[in-house]
Design a protein around this motif. Structure first.
Motif, mmCIF file in Angstrom:
data_model
loop_
_atom_site.group_PDB
_atom_site.id
_atom_site.type_symbol
_atom_site.label_atom_id
_atom_site.label_comp_id
_atom_site.label_asym_id
_atom_site.label_seq_id
_atom_site.Cartn_x
_atom_site.Cartn_y
_atom_site.Cartn_z
ATOM 1 N N LEU A 64 6.548 3.997 -4.342
ATOM 2 C CA LEU A 64 7.013 3.900 -2.800
ATOM 3 C C LEU A 64 7.331 5.380 -2.608
ATOM 4 O O LEU A 64 6.817 5.887 -1.462
ATOM 5 C CB LEU A 64 8.231 2.785 -2.518
ATOM 6 C CG LEU A 64 7.703 1.432 -2.760
ATOM 7 C CD1 LEU A 64 8.995 0.550 -2.143
ATOM 8 C CD2 LEU A 64 6.537 1.022 -2.004
ATOM 9 N N ASP A 65 8.229 6.228 -3.341
ATOM 10 C CA ASP A 65 8.739 7.325 -3.019
ATOM 11 C C ASP A 65 7.626 8.424 -2.772
ATOM 12 O O ASP A 65 7.374 9.220 -2.172
ATOM 13 C CB ASP A 65 9.558 8.082 -4.041
ATOM 14 C CG ASP A 65 11.040 7.246 -3.832
ATOM 15 O OD1 ASP A 65 11.402 6.553 -2.744
ATOM 16 O OD2 ASP A 65 11.831 7.369 -4.706
ATOM 17 N N PHE A 69 0.620 3.465 -3.435
ATOM 18 C CA PHE A 69 0.722 1.760 -3.220
ATOM 19 C C PHE A 69 -0.119 1.180 -4.143
ATOM 20 O O PHE A 69 0.114 0.039 -4.411
ATOM 21 C CB PHE A 69 0.398 1.610 -1.941
ATOM 22 C CG PHE A 69 1.148 2.022 -0.624
ATOM 23 C CD1 PHE A 69 2.364 1.681 -0.594
ATOM 24 C CD2 PHE A 69 0.785 3.196 0.117
ATOM 25 C CE1 PHE A 69 3.222 2.222 0.332
ATOM 26 C CE2 PHE A 69 1.740 3.567 1.143
ATOM 27 C CZ PHE A 69 2.891 3.237 1.301
ATOM 28 N N THR A 70 -1.042 1.710 -4.948
ATOM 29 C CA THR A 70 -1.743 1.002 -5.957
ATOM 30 C C THR A 70 -0.882 0.645 -7.210
ATOM 31 O O THR A 70 -0.640 -0.511 -7.432
ATOM 32 C CB THR A 70 -2.819 1.951 -6.509
ATOM 33 O OG1 THR A 70 -3.827 2.367 -5.299
ATOM 34 C CG2 THR A 70 -3.718 1.361 -7.417
ATOM 35 N N ALA A 72 2.479 0.601 -6.845
ATOM 36 C CA ALA A 72 3.316 -0.169 -6.318
ATOM 37 C C ALA A 72 3.114 -1.692 -6.414
ATOM 38 O O ALA A 72 3.784 -2.584 -6.540
ATOM 39 C CB ALA A 72 3.943 0.425 -5.016
ATOM 40 N N GLU A 73 1.975 -1.971 -6.145
ATOM 41 C CA GLU A 73 1.210 -3.377 -5.694
ATOM 42 C C GLU A 73 1.225 -3.931 -7.267
ATOM 43 O O GLU A 73 1.436 -5.164 -7.448
ATOM 44 C CB GLU A 73 -0.015 -3.121 -5.150
ATOM 45 C CG GLU A 73 -0.016 -2.883 -3.647
ATOM 46 C CD GLU A 73 0.641 -3.934 -2.809
ATOM 47 O OE1 GLU A 73 1.096 -5.035 -3.380
ATOM 48 O OE2 GLU A 73 0.946 -3.604 -1.466
ATOM 49 N N ASP A 74 0.597 -3.329 -8.153
ATOM 50 C CA ASP A 74 0.696 -3.737 -9.406
ATOM 51 C C ASP A 74 1.952 -4.091 -9.934
ATOM 52 O O ASP A 74 2.060 -5.220 -10.623
ATOM 53 C CB ASP A 74 0.089 -2.513 -10.467
ATOM 54 C CG ASP A 74 -1.514 -2.346 -10.193
ATOM 55 O OD1 ASP A 74 -2.137 -3.448 -9.283
ATOM 56 O OD2 ASP A 74 -2.052 -1.435 -10.470
ATOM 57 N N CYS A 75 3.074 -3.199 -9.918
ATOM 58 C CA CYS A 75 4.216 -3.725 -10.437
ATOM 59 C C CYS A 75 4.848 -4.583 -9.594
ATOM 60 O O CYS A 75 5.590 -5.558 -10.286
ATOM 61 C CB CYS A 75 5.138 -2.240 -10.379
ATOM 62 S SG CYS A 75 4.915 -0.924 -11.181
ATOM 63 N N LEU A 76 4.592 -4.983 -8.434
ATOM 64 C CA LEU A 76 5.399 -5.811 -7.594
ATOM 65 C C LEU A 76 4.723 -7.016 -7.929
ATOM 66 O O LEU A 76 5.139 -8.121 -7.980
ATOM 67 C CB LEU A 76 5.129 -5.542 -6.125
ATOM 68 C CG LEU A 76 5.833 -6.710 -5.166
ATOM 69 C CD1 LEU A 76 7.345 -6.553 -5.290
ATOM 70 C CD2 LEU A 76 5.276 -6.153 -3.647
#
Length: 290
Positions: A64-65, A69-70, A72-76
């Motif tokens: 996020l920092d 977002f790719t 970030a989406e995988d981790c989320l």
């Protein structure tokens, strides 16, 4: 972390240990975290066992920092699959919306969490961040005051409220915030100095002088307090009785001497010293009046 230090990491074990150290030290090295994730951790994430969930969260925040977002989406997605009803994961979802500047969606999630747990400090702070990001200052101040009713010992929140009041030129309320901080941390010289700054701005020079002096008692190296004392005594020179005027003259000259010593000790540029000496001509009393 420098590139040189990253070069010391040669394998998966080094990378996982470095991420663990950053978590333990509460250090947010976002770009470096993503570099280690991509190069070493992601291909063998399951080797971490249950620790992988902490790493997923750490990498998510780093992504996020960095507006990646790719990743970030995988981790989320991994966290949601494992902890589908977790409030912590819901908060991460809201933070993703924040990063995309979709504050309405973020606030909806935060409100849903607070309906179940109205004293969740982390979520309350995230909601405040959303309000501030949208420049909703009145709502932000109101909610920050409500937060402080629940968490009165949160000194960072008091500082934030103080800065907000200062930006709005509400010096009386800003002073109140610093009074609360001084009660909590009476030996913090910066709080004493900042309170004196506000009192000086309000024209309460006697009170400002008192707090500048106490700040210098706690930390003689506080140059801002020395300048504050210089300005305060210069403003008091024409309104004091004989004895008080004499005391202010002594304090004014002492403050000037201390400031000059600070500049000489660090071998300052001659032009800077000349500028400071020129300033002293207008702010020093007694020395040029004898």
């Amino acid at each position: 972390m420098s590139t040189k230090n990253l070069e010391k990491i040669k394998n998966w074990n080094d990378a996982s240990l470095q991420l663990r150290n950053w978590r333990d030290d509460n250090v947010r090295m976002s770009k470096e975290t993503l570099d280690l994730w991509t190069a070493y951790i992601a291909p063998s994430i399951n080797r971490l066992g249950d620790e992988k969930w902490l790493v997923y969260e750490q990498v998510f925040l780093a992504a996020l920092d960095c507006q990646n977002f790719t990743i970030a989406e995988d981790c989320l997605a991994a966290l949601k699959a494992q902890f589908s009803s977790s409030k912590r994961v819901k908060k991460l979802r809201a933070m993703r919306y924040e990063a995309k500047e979709d504050y309405h969606s973020a606030l909806e999630i935060y409100e849903s969490i607070l309906e179940e747990d109205e004293t969740n400090a982390h979520v309350l702070k995230r909601r405040l961040v959303c309000l501030k990001a949208q420049n909703r200052i009145n709502d932000y101040v109101r909610e920050l005051n409500e937060y402080l009713k629940l968490f009165q010992a949160d000194h960072e929140a008091w500082l934030e409220l103080c800065d907000t009041y200062l930006n709005e030129m509400d010096f009386a309320k800003a002073a109140f915030c610093l009074e609360e901080l001084i009660l909590m941390y009476p030996h913090n010289h910066v709080y004493q100095q900042r309170y004196a700054d506000i009192k000086y701005t309000q024209g309460q020079f006697d009170l400002a002088k008192t707090y500048y002096l106490y700040s210098l008692k706690l930390n003689p190296n506080n140059v801002r307090s020395l300048y504050g004392l210089l300005l305060t005594t210069a403003n008091l020179k024409s309104s004091q009785k004989t004895k008080e005027g004499s005391d202010n003259t002594k304090l004014n000259l002492w403050a000037r001497e201390q400031i000059e010593k600070k500049y000489n000790d660090v071998d300052s540029d001659k032009n800077l010293i000349d500028s400071v000496n020129s300033l002293f001509q207008y702010l020093t009393i007694g020395k040029n009046e004898k």
